[in-house]
Motif scaffolding. Structure first.
Motif, PDB file in Angstrom:
ATOM      1  N   LEU A  36      30.412  -0.357 -18.656  1.00  0.00           N
ATOM      2  CA  LEU A  36      31.417  -0.711 -17.660  1.00  0.00           C
ATOM      3  C   LEU A  36      30.785  -1.452 -16.483  1.00  0.00           C
ATOM      4  O   LEU A  36      31.361  -2.420 -15.969  1.00  0.00           O
ATOM      5  CB  LEU A  36      32.124   0.558 -17.166  1.00  0.00           C
ATOM      6  N   GLN A  37      29.608  -1.074 -16.088  1.00  0.00           N
ATOM      7  CA  GLN A  37      28.939  -1.771 -15.003  1.00  0.00           C
ATOM      8  C   GLN A  37      28.591  -3.211 -15.425  1.00  0.00           C
ATOM      9  O   GLN A  37      28.724  -4.150 -14.639  1.00  0.00           O
ATOM     10  CB  GLN A  37      27.669  -1.027 -14.610  1.00  0.00           C
ATOM     11  N   THR A  38      28.142  -3.394 -16.714  1.00  0.00           N
ATOM     12  CA  THR A  38      27.793  -4.732 -17.199  1.00  0.00           C
ATOM     13  C   THR A  38      29.023  -5.629 -17.248  1.00  0.00           C
ATOM     14  O   THR A  38      29.002  -6.790 -16.803  1.00  0.00           O
ATOM     15  CB  THR A  38      27.153  -4.637 -18.586  1.00  0.00           C
ATOM     16  N   LEU A  39      30.147  -5.100 -17.791  1.00  0.00           N
ATOM     17  CA  LEU A  39      31.377  -5.894 -17.858  1.00  0.00           C
ATOM     18  C   LEU A  39      31.890  -6.240 -16.466  1.00  0.00           C
ATOM     19  O   LEU A  39      32.361  -7.360 -16.212  1.00  0.00           O
ATOM     20  CB  LEU A  39      32.447  -5.130 -18.644  1.00  0.00           C
ATOM     21  N   GLY A  40      31.828  -5.300 -15.551  1.00  0.00           N
ATOM     22  CA  GLY A  40      32.277  -5.577 -14.191  1.00  0.00           C
ATOM     23  C   GLY A  40      31.404  -6.609 -13.508  1.00  0.00           C
ATOM     24  O   GLY A  40      31.916  -7.483 -12.780  1.00  0.00           O
ATOM     25  N   THR A  41      30.123  -6.554 -13.768  1.00  0.00           N
ATOM     26  CA  THR A  41      29.229  -7.532 -13.153  1.00  0.00           C
ATOM     27  C   THR A  41      29.491  -8.921 -13.715  1.00  0.00           C
ATOM     28  O   THR A  41      29.530  -9.911 -12.961  1.00  0.00           O
ATOM     29  CB  THR A  41      27.768  -7.135 -13.404  1.00  0.00           C
ATOM     30  N   LEU A  42      29.706  -9.027 -15.031  1.00  0.00           N
ATOM     31  CA  LEU A  42      29.995 -10.321 -15.632  1.00  0.00           C
ATOM     32  C   LEU A  42      31.332 -10.891 -15.155  1.00  0.00           C
ATOM     33  O   LEU A  42      31.468 -12.105 -14.957  1.00  0.00           O
ATOM     34  CB  LEU A  42      29.983 -10.206 -17.158  1.00  0.00           C
ATOM     35  N   PHE A  43      32.320 -10.033 -14.992  1.00  0.00           N
ATOM     36  CA  PHE A  43      33.645 -10.507 -14.581  1.00  0.00           C
ATOM     37  C   PHE A  43      33.657 -10.923 -13.112  1.00  0.00           C
ATOM     38  O   PHE A  43      34.329 -11.889 -12.733  1.00  0.00           O
ATOM     39  CB  PHE A  43      34.683  -9.397 -14.828  1.00  0.00           C
ATOM     40  N   LEU A  44      32.895 -10.205 -12.291  1.00  0.00           N
ATOM     41  CA  LEU A  44      32.910 -10.488 -10.849  1.00  0.00           C
ATOM     42  C   LEU A  44      31.681 -11.274 -10.389  1.00  0.00           C
ATOM     43  O   LEU A  44      31.413 -11.339  -9.183  1.00  0.00           O
ATOM     44  CB  LEU A  44      32.986  -9.169 -10.071  1.00  0.00           C
ATOM     45  N   ILE A  45      30.954 -11.876 -11.322  1.00  0.00           N
ATOM     46  CA  ILE A  45      29.741 -12.586 -10.935  1.00  0.00           C
ATOM     47  C   ILE A  45      29.994 -13.759  -9.992  1.00  0.00           C
ATOM     48  O   ILE A  45      29.188 -14.018  -9.083  1.00  0.00           O
ATOM     49  CB  ILE A  45      28.957 -13.030 -12.204  1.00  0.00           C
ATOM     50  N   PRO A  46      31.114 -14.486 -10.102  1.00  0.00           N
ATOM     51  CA  PRO A  46      31.353 -15.551  -9.110  1.00  0.00           C
ATOM     52  C   PRO A  46      31.514 -15.003  -7.694  1.00  0.00           C
ATOM     53  O   PRO A  46      31.008 -15.596  -6.736  1.00  0.00           O
ATOM     54  CB  PRO A  46      32.626 -16.237  -9.597  1.00  0.00           C
ATOM     55  N   PHE A  47      32.216 -13.880  -7.578  1.00  0.00           N
ATOM     56  CA  PHE A  47      32.412 -13.288  -6.256  1.00  0.00           C
ATOM     57  C   PHE A  47      31.110 -12.705  -5.715  1.00  0.00           C
ATOM     58  O   PHE A  47      30.846 -12.764  -4.505  1.00  0.00           O
ATOM     59  CB  PHE A  47      33.488 -12.202  -6.325  1.00  0.00           C
ATOM     60  N   PHE A  48      30.299 -12.161  -6.612  1.00  0.00           N
ATOM     61  CA  PHE A  48      29.010 -11.628  -6.163  1.00  0.00           C
ATOM     62  C   PHE A  48      28.095 -12.751  -5.687  1.00  0.00           C
ATOM     63  O   PHE A  48      27.379 -12.619  -4.696  1.00  0.00           O
ATOM     64  CB  PHE A  48      28.334 -10.855  -7.289  1.00  0.00           C
ATOM     65  N   LEU A  49      28.141 -13.880  -6.405  1.00  0.00           N
ATOM     66  CA  LEU A  49      27.296 -14.998  -6.019  1.00  0.00           C
ATOM     67  C   LEU A  49      27.762 -15.638  -4.713  1.00  0.00           C
ATOM     68  O   LEU A  49      26.942 -16.089  -3.900  1.00  0.00           O
ATOM     69  CB  LEU A  49      27.271 -16.049  -7.142  1.00  0.00           C
ATOM     70  N   SER A  50      29.078 -15.617  -4.488  1.00  0.00           N
ATOM     71  CA  SER A  50      29.604 -16.204  -3.240  1.00  0.00           C
ATOM     72  C   SER A  50      29.520 -15.249  -2.056  1.00  0.00           C
ATOM     73  O   SER A  50      29.699 -15.654  -0.908  1.00  0.00           O
ATOM     74  CB  SER A  50      31.053 -16.647  -3.449  1.00  0.00           C
ATOM     75  N   GLY A  51      29.282 -13.968  -2.284  1.00  0.00           N
ATOM     76  CA  GLY A  51      29.149 -12.988  -1.212  1.00  0.00           C
ATOM     77  C   GLY A  51      30.447 -12.362  -0.758  1.00  0.00           C
ATOM     78  O   GLY A  51      30.477 -11.606   0.225  1.00  0.00           O
ATOM     79  N   THR A  52      31.547 -12.641  -1.449  1.00  0.00           N
ATOM     80  CA  THR A  52      32.838 -12.032  -1.084  1.00  0.00           C
ATOM     81  C   THR A  52      33.014 -10.636  -1.643  1.00  0.00           C
ATOM     82  O   THR A  52      33.927  -9.915  -1.248  1.00  0.00           O
ATOM     83  CB  THR A  52      33.990 -12.924  -1.587  1.00  0.00           C
ATOM     84  N   ALA A  53      32.177 -10.212  -2.556  1.00  0.00           N
ATOM     85  CA  ALA A  53      32.264  -8.873  -3.153  1.00  0.00           C
ATOM     86  C   ALA A  53      30.863  -8.297  -3.256  1.00  0.00           C
ATOM     87  O   ALA A  53      29.878  -9.025  -3.354  1.00  0.00           O
ATOM     88  CB  ALA A  53      32.929  -8.927  -4.527  1.00  0.00           C
ATOM     89  N   ASP A  54      30.815  -6.934  -3.200  1.00  0.00           N
ATOM     90  CA  ASP A  54      29.537  -6.219  -3.288  1.00  0.00           C
ATOM     91  C   ASP A  54      29.667  -5.102  -4.316  1.00  0.00           C
ATOM     92  O   ASP A  54      30.769  -4.601  -4.607  1.00  0.00           O
ATOM     93  CB  ASP A  54      29.148  -5.613  -1.933  1.00  0.00           C
ATOM     94  N   GLN A  55      28.532  -4.718  -4.812  1.00  0.00           N
ATOM     95  CA  GLN A  55      28.488  -3.587  -5.744  1.00  0.00           C
ATOM     96  C   GLN A  55      28.336  -2.293  -4.925  1.00  0.00           C
ATOM     97  O   GLN A  55      27.234  -1.826  -4.667  1.00  0.00           O
ATOM     98  CB  GLN A  55      27.321  -3.766  -6.726  1.00  0.00           C
ATOM     99  N   LYS A  56      29.478  -1.766  -4.521  1.00  0.00           N
ATOM    100  CA  LYS A  56      29.492  -0.567  -3.670  1.00  0.00           C
ATOM    101  C   LYS A  56      30.714   0.278  -4.001  1.00  0.00           C
ATOM    102  O   LYS A  56      31.649  -0.179  -4.689  1.00  0.00           O
ATOM    103  CB  LYS A  56      29.529  -0.950  -2.184  1.00  0.00           C
ATOM    104  N   GLN A  57      30.699   1.493  -3.460  1.00  0.00           N
ATOM    105  CA  GLN A  57      31.826   2.422  -3.611  1.00  0.00           C
ATOM    106  C   GLN A  57      32.151   3.047  -2.241  1.00  0.00           C
ATOM    107  O   GLN A  57      31.247   3.262  -1.419  1.00  0.00           O
ATOM    108  CB  GLN A  57      31.502   3.533  -4.613  1.00  0.00           C
ATOM    109  N   LEU A  58      33.435   3.315  -2.062  1.00  0.00           N
ATOM    110  CA  LEU A  58      33.896   4.026  -0.860  1.00  0.00           C
ATOM    111  C   LEU A  58      34.148   5.478  -1.234  1.00  0.00           C
ATOM    112  O   LEU A  58      35.047   5.799  -2.034  1.00  0.00           O
ATOM    113  CB  LEU A  58      35.176   3.390  -0.304  1.00  0.00           C
TER     114      LEU A  58
END
Length: 407
Positions: free
Chosen positions: A170-192
């Motif tokens: 699940l972490q791998t799929l989420g990283t692949l799906f959100l990789i554009p946002f991670f690269l642009s800095g609009t999303a982070d790998q975090k939890q509230l």
């Protein structure tokens, strides 16, 4: 002929022009009256609008003041800044002490955040990265101490928490799906991570809390930021005011407006009645009625006393008349007895019967005279006729005495 026709023409001209003047005067009076009435209506309408505007503004102000004073703060949030010791020899993954934060529970350093008697929900929100250190950390404890102005601990609470589990796939799929946002800095790998510290906290009026100490009991925890949230649980009127603000505002302003309108109407009616009714005249009339009532009572008392005096005099006169009648009857009987004793002798038995009959007749006549005297004195004293019958005992006594003397 010409001179005769001129006066007629002149007279006809005056007759045809006479109605114009009154018509113009009537038209002028009508226009003036309509203008005055229109001005009066406009002035009354302006005054009415001003009064309604003032009442509406006052109603809104009263509702706002009530809402501000009655409704406590619904939500309060403040950032939590942790500090820890750094004067120890430890590895890079361990801290020298538990992360600790001191949070103020005062707004602007003066006003209390929480209202007395109101239940609150207090929670801590942690923003934690999905790092291997936090994933290996597992469960950890969060503890909170509330203290008063004297530094005494009012209450405390401790809760456990951890990151939510996510599998490697699940972490791998989420990283692949959100990789554009991670690269642009609009999303982070975090939890509230939200930790509920108090479900229904009530402020103590004798020892209110002015601050709190929040401690994370782990030396390996990694956090981005933390925030403390305080939510109020409303019930009753506060629940209605908070969840239905528009409806409650309309109802509150309308009720205030109606109350102020009724109050203003009563004040206006009192002012109008005060012009037609003079309080001084009313007081004078009340005093006059009281005086007349007092005079009537005094006159009734005097008449009652006069009637009592008249009744007493009549009774005294009737008793005097009765005594005089008794005395006359006794004197007459004594004279009869003396004449009989002087006559003496042989016709004693014959005269005794005549004398007895004469005595009976005289007794009857005396009783009738006494009754007539009593009835003629006062017709209302009919009960005194029983007293007038008392001479019966006197003649009977005298008769018995005379009989004894004759015998």
């Amino acid at each position: 002929m010409d001179t005769g026709t001129e006066p007629m023409g002149t007279g006809g001209h005056h007759e045809s022009g006479d109605p114009v003047g009154p018509a113009l005067l009537w038209l002028w009076d009508t226009v003036t009256m309509v203008t005055l009435q229109a001005r009066q209506r406009v002035l009354q309408g302006a005054l009415l609008l001003c009064a309604l505007g003032l009442l509406l503004w006052t109603a809104i102000f009263l509702y706002g003041s009530f809402y501000y004073s009655y409704m406590p703060l619904a939500t309060y949030s403040t950032p939590v800044h942790y500090y820890y010791r750094t004067d120890c020899d430890s590895s890079a993954s361990l801290l020298c002490s538990f992360p600790t934060a001191n949070v103020s529970l005062l707004r602007n350093g003066k006003n209390q955040v929480m209202t007395y008697g109101q239940p609150y929900r207090i929670s801590l929100e942690l923003e934690m990265p999905e790092s291997p250190a936090n994933q290996e950390l597992g469960m950890f404890m969060v503890k909170m101490f509330c203290y008063s102005r004297q530094g005494q601990t009012v209450t405390s609470s401790a809760r456990s928490t951890m990151l939510r589990y996510r599998s490697g796939l699940l972490q791998t799929l989420g990283t692949l799906f959100l990789i554009p946002f991670f690269l642009s800095g609009t999303a982070d790998q975090k939890q509230l991570v939200e930790v509920e510290l108090f479900s229904e906290y009530r402020e103590d009026s004798y020892a209110p809390s002015i601050g709190a100490i929040i401690e994370i009991q782990s030396q390996r925890v990694q956090i981005y930021s933390a925030n403390l949230y305080i939510h109020a649980h409303f019930t009753g009127i506060r629940y209605f005011l908070y969840n239905f603000p528009t409806l409650s505002a309309v109802m509150g302003v309308a009720s205030n407006l109606s109350f102020l309108s009724v109050l203003l109407l009563f004040s206006y009616l009192r002012l109008i009645w005060g012009r037609f009714i003079n309080p001084q005249k009313v007081r004078d009339r009340i005093h006059l009625h009281q005086r007349l009532a007092g005079m009537d009572e005094s006159e009734d008392t005097e008449l009652l006393q006069d009637n009592q005096d008249d009744t007493t005099g009549i009774e005294n006169s009737s008793s005097d008349a009765l005594l005089e009648a008794h005395q006359i009857t006794a004197t007459h009987l004594n004279q009869k007895e003396e004449s009989i004793l002087k006559a003496g002798g042989g016709g004693m038995d014959i005269r005794h019967g005549r004398f007895q009959s004469e005595i009976d007749e005289e007794e009857i006549i005396a009783e009738e005279e006494v009754e007539n005297m009593v009835m003629s004195v006062d017709p209302e004293l009919e009960g005194s006729s029983e007293t007038a019958k008392q001479p019966d005992s006197i003649p009977s006594t005298l008769t018995g005495t005379s009989t004894c003397v004759i015998s």
